[in-house]
Design a protein around this motif. Sequence first.
Motif, PDB file in Angstrom:
ATOM      1  N   LEU A 522      17.861  67.679  86.646  1.00  0.00           N
ATOM      2  CA  LEU A 522      17.932  66.398  87.348  1.00  0.00           C
ATOM      3  C   LEU A 522      16.815  65.460  86.908  1.00  0.00           C
ATOM      4  O   LEU A 522      17.037  64.263  86.680  1.00  0.00           O
ATOM      5  CB  LEU A 522      17.871  66.618  88.860  1.00  0.00           C
ATOM      6  CG  LEU A 522      19.080  67.317  89.503  1.00  0.00           C
ATOM      7  CD1 LEU A 522      18.812  67.579  90.977  1.00  0.00           C
ATOM      8  CD2 LEU A 522      20.336  66.478  89.337  1.00  0.00           C
ATOM      9  N   ASN A 525      17.364  63.903  83.585  1.00  0.00           N
ATOM     10  CA  ASN A 525      18.379  62.852  83.603  1.00  0.00           C
ATOM     11  C   ASN A 525      18.055  61.724  84.577  1.00  0.00           C
ATOM     12  O   ASN A 525      18.930  60.997  85.023  1.00  0.00           O
ATOM     13  CB  ASN A 525      19.737  63.471  83.929  1.00  0.00           C
ATOM     14  CG  ASN A 525      20.305  64.278  82.785  1.00  0.00           C
ATOM     15  OD1 ASN A 525      20.949  63.742  81.889  1.00  0.00           O
ATOM     16  ND2 ASN A 525      20.048  65.575  82.794  1.00  0.00           N
ATOM     17  N   VAL A 527      17.203  61.555  87.667  1.00  0.00           N
ATOM     18  CA  VAL A 527      17.582  61.597  89.072  1.00  0.00           C
ATOM     19  C   VAL A 527      16.310  61.846  89.877  1.00  0.00           C
ATOM     20  O   VAL A 527      15.519  62.725  89.551  1.00  0.00           O
ATOM     21  CB  VAL A 527      18.617  62.708  89.347  1.00  0.00           C
ATOM     22  CG1 VAL A 527      18.870  62.840  90.850  1.00  0.00           C
ATOM     23  CG2 VAL A 527      19.920  62.405  88.620  1.00  0.00           C
ATOM     24  N   LEU A 584      26.098  69.033  88.842  1.00  0.00           N
ATOM     25  CA  LEU A 584      25.582  67.969  87.980  1.00  0.00           C
ATOM     26  C   LEU A 584      26.631  66.894  87.721  1.00  0.00           C
ATOM     27  O   LEU A 584      26.331  65.701  87.711  1.00  0.00           O
ATOM     28  CB  LEU A 584      25.092  68.566  86.666  1.00  0.00           C
ATOM     29  CG  LEU A 584      23.925  69.556  86.765  1.00  0.00           C
ATOM     30  CD1 LEU A 584      23.585  70.122  85.393  1.00  0.00           C
ATOM     31  CD2 LEU A 584      22.710  68.905  87.381  1.00  0.00           C
ATOM     32  N   LYS A 585      27.887  67.326  87.550  1.00  0.00           N
ATOM     33  CA  LYS A 585      28.965  66.360  87.318  1.00  0.00           C
ATOM     34  C   LYS A 585      29.168  65.476  88.547  1.00  0.00           C
ATOM     35  O   LYS A 585      29.297  64.253  88.428  1.00  0.00           O
ATOM     36  CB  LYS A 585      30.259  67.098  86.984  1.00  0.00           C
ATOM     37  CG  LYS A 585      31.435  66.163  86.736  1.00  0.00           C
ATOM     38  CD  LYS A 585      32.712  66.950  86.440  1.00  0.00           C
ATOM     39  CE  LYS A 585      33.882  65.991  86.238  1.00  0.00           C
ATOM     40  NZ  LYS A 585      35.157  66.712  85.985  1.00  0.00           N
ATOM     41  N   SER A 588      26.322  63.024  88.937  1.00  0.00           N
ATOM     42  CA  SER A 588      26.350  61.974  87.907  1.00  0.00           C
ATOM     43  C   SER A 588      27.362  60.904  88.279  1.00  0.00           C
ATOM     44  O   SER A 588      27.144  59.711  88.070  1.00  0.00           O
ATOM     45  CB  SER A 588      26.677  62.573  86.538  1.00  0.00           C
ATOM     46  OG  SER A 588      28.012  63.021  86.487  1.00  0.00           O
ATOM     47  N   GLU A 589      28.494  61.340  88.865  1.00  0.00           N
ATOM     48  CA  GLU A 589      29.494  60.372  89.323  1.00  0.00           C
ATOM     49  C   GLU A 589      28.975  59.575  90.513  1.00  0.00           C
ATOM     50  O   GLU A 589      29.190  58.378  90.626  1.00  0.00           O
ATOM     51  CB  GLU A 589      30.785  61.117  89.701  1.00  0.00           C
ATOM     52  CG  GLU A 589      31.491  61.745  88.515  1.00  0.00           C
ATOM     53  CD  GLU A 589      32.629  62.661  88.943  1.00  0.00           C
ATOM     54  OE1 GLU A 589      32.754  62.915  90.170  1.00  0.00           O
ATOM     55  OE2 GLU A 589      33.365  63.129  88.063  1.00  0.00           O
ATOM     56  N   THR A 593      25.797  57.541  86.672  1.00  0.00           N
ATOM     57  CA  THR A 593      25.031  57.733  85.445  1.00  0.00           C
ATOM     58  C   THR A 593      25.898  58.442  84.421  1.00  0.00           C
ATOM     59  O   THR A 593      27.033  58.844  84.705  1.00  0.00           O
ATOM     60  CB  THR A 593      23.788  58.591  85.711  1.00  0.00           C
ATOM     61  OG1 THR A 593      24.206  59.893  86.160  1.00  0.00           O
ATOM     62  CG2 THR A 593      22.915  57.969  86.775  1.00  0.00           C
ATOM     63  N   GLU A 594      25.372  58.584  83.231  1.00  0.00           N
ATOM     64  CA  GLU A 594      26.072  59.377  82.233  1.00  0.00           C
ATOM     65  C   GLU A 594      26.132  60.813  82.722  1.00  0.00           C
ATOM     66  O   GLU A 594      25.327  61.261  83.532  1.00  0.00           O
ATOM     67  CB  GLU A 594      25.325  59.301  80.895  1.00  0.00           C
ATOM     68  CG  GLU A 594      25.325  57.902  80.307  1.00  0.00           C
ATOM     69  CD  GLU A 594      24.610  57.861  78.981  1.00  0.00           C
ATOM     70  OE1 GLU A 594      24.238  58.946  78.481  1.00  0.00           O
ATOM     71  OE2 GLU A 594      24.419  56.772  78.447  1.00  0.00           O
ATOM     72  N   LYS A 595      27.088  61.577  82.186  1.00  0.00           N
ATOM     73  CA  LYS A 595      27.253  62.960  82.616  1.00  0.00           C
ATOM     74  C   LYS A 595      25.977  63.737  82.410  1.00  0.00           C
ATOM     75  O   LYS A 595      25.372  63.726  81.338  1.00  0.00           O
ATOM     76  CB  LYS A 595      28.402  63.620  81.845  1.00  0.00           C
ATOM     77  CG  LYS A 595      28.754  65.004  82.373  1.00  0.00           C
ATOM     78  CD  LYS A 595      29.969  65.555  81.677  1.00  0.00           C
ATOM     79  CE  LYS A 595      30.302  66.948  82.190  1.00  0.00           C
ATOM     80  NZ  LYS A 595      31.503  67.510  81.533  1.00  0.00           N
ATOM     81  N   LEU A 596      25.515  64.402  83.465  1.00  0.00           N
ATOM     82  CA  LEU A 596      24.252  65.140  83.402  1.00  0.00           C
ATOM     83  C   LEU A 596      24.386  66.396  82.552  1.00  0.00           C
ATOM     84  O   LEU A 596      25.425  67.032  82.544  1.00  0.00           O
ATOM     85  CB  LEU A 596      23.831  65.529  84.820  1.00  0.00           C
ATOM     86  CG  LEU A 596      23.513  64.348  85.753  1.00  0.00           C
ATOM     87  CD1 LEU A 596      23.321  64.847  87.168  1.00  0.00           C
ATOM     88  CD2 LEU A 596      22.284  63.616  85.295  1.00  0.00           C
TER      89      LEU A 596
END
Length: 596
Positions: A522, A525, A527, A584-585, A588-589, A593-596
């Motif tokens: 996280l 990426n 988060v 993570l998916k 990300s949604e 954000t872009e897919k983690l």
Amino acid sequence: MRVSRLMLNTLRDVPADADIISHQLLIRGGFIKRLAGGIYAYMPLLWKVLKKITLIVEEELSAKGSLQTLLPQLQPSEIWEKSGRWKSYTEGEGIMFSLKDRQGKELGLGPTHEEVITQIISQTIHSYKQLPINIFQIQTKFRDEIRPRFGLMRSREFIMKDAYSFHSNENDLQSTYSEMRNAYKNIFTKCGLDFVCVEADSGAIGGAASQEFMVTAESGEDFILISSDGKYGANQEKAVSILEEAKLLELNKPSIIETPNQKSIEELCSYNNFHPSQIVKVIAYLATCDDNKKYPVLVSIRGDQEINDIKLSNEISHKLKQTVLNIKVISNEDIQKEGITNIPFGFIGPDVSDNLLSTAKVWEKKFIRIADNSVKDLKSFICGNNVENEHKIFYNWSLINTKQLTCDIRKAKPGDRCVHDKTQKLKECRGIEIGHIFQLGTKYSKSLNATFTNDKGLEEHFWMGCYGIGISRLAQAAVEQNHDDAGIIWPASIAPFEVIIIIANIKNTEQKYLAEDIYEKLIENRVDALLDDRDERAGIKFKDADLIGIPWRIVAGRESSSGLVELHNRKTKTTESLDLNSVLKKLSEEFNTEKL
């Protein structure tokens, strides 16, 4: 961030000095610490919230072409004396902290910066070609509140965003005012707030028009009236409505009736079978203005209506071209101090003689006479006869024959019909003010002689706008609107952290490694994640997570050996058992954000 390094200090008991839920939760969650009445330290958790709010504000205003600056907090009295606000802000119930420096010069700690920015712009901008200018700052402000309370809602030191715009004409000011109103809507929407925009009184700031942005909440200090369809809204101080028709009093021969001890509208109606709307109620006020004079005011209004003191003050200020500092109903004690003995309270009519004031010591010797619109079209009415225990009946304005200013000074009420759509009725709710925008016009540029050269080479005064957002107040308002019995539910965009990861048993290696793995991914990426790595019981960690209100909770618990964790949504209270990739998916949604 790890909880073990966060200096987290939560409380289970409700603080004795915290009256509303948002204040209680901010203290219990360790977001704020009280130093003195109305003075709070913003602890790390709240500071992260304030920074996120600040970033949203900065991005939105920068997109509108507004320039950021930082103005002095210490302000010399001279510029405030030029605007005429020094006395009203520092004397009596004034809200400015004032002090003297070692040379004996008076200074104030800025509660607002109209005078400062006007002087600076007048020294910097000289031509219409350099306009418009829109400049803002975010910094600490100070107000010497008489009764600081409710935590950050009414504090003596607070963080505020204030912006000021300068224009060559009124149309350009109105254009920027509209842009700023839209910017405010974007800001509060991005902060995840449910808000309304309402018409408001300009108050001590002044100006021709203003609107407030309110978070609706039961604990709000302000009453607002909104139409059933939500298309009209106004602070109760500013609200207008359609007046219902009065109950007709027949036309008859004017006469005097005996009304012993019938001083109130209720008594008068009860004893004589009158309707309140048939009566012209007359109330005597005393207005104290910034010219150090006291003006007696006589107000006529329909008996079933109430006077709005703010509207009344504004009308008096406009008539006298002075600012009303205080207004109150004249009492027996007031007239005794003045040596006046013959004002027949309860029986005063609109035509009471100014001669009653002849013995007044410090009051002006004439009434300012003001009538509300509710009485102007009455063809036959009842009013006081200016004699103890007597009223006039079947009178009209031609018989009264007294000059008075007729205007709207009536309180609009819940249930009244809306002026914009008579099929809509007004309803009342409470609101917390989080933003206020003003069209100041030339109020400050004239008083500080701030001018520019127009396209014809002539000197003109700047047209100005003013736009404020209470940053720290907004944070607490968000809590007031978003909480449950367990604690805060922060909107994700301004939450101190987006995700909290809880290790149910810190001594369990599988739980610890899985939680650490999620935490690292996280953070990689971007988060904003918080890892609860404390050696505490799981129940304590869950209660703390609910109390501080992080939007998402990941729990590494019994299913960690199977690679599964619990993903819990604080707002919806839904929980899913997912593997690492699925978590993570989903996040990300959620965070777009872009897919983690």
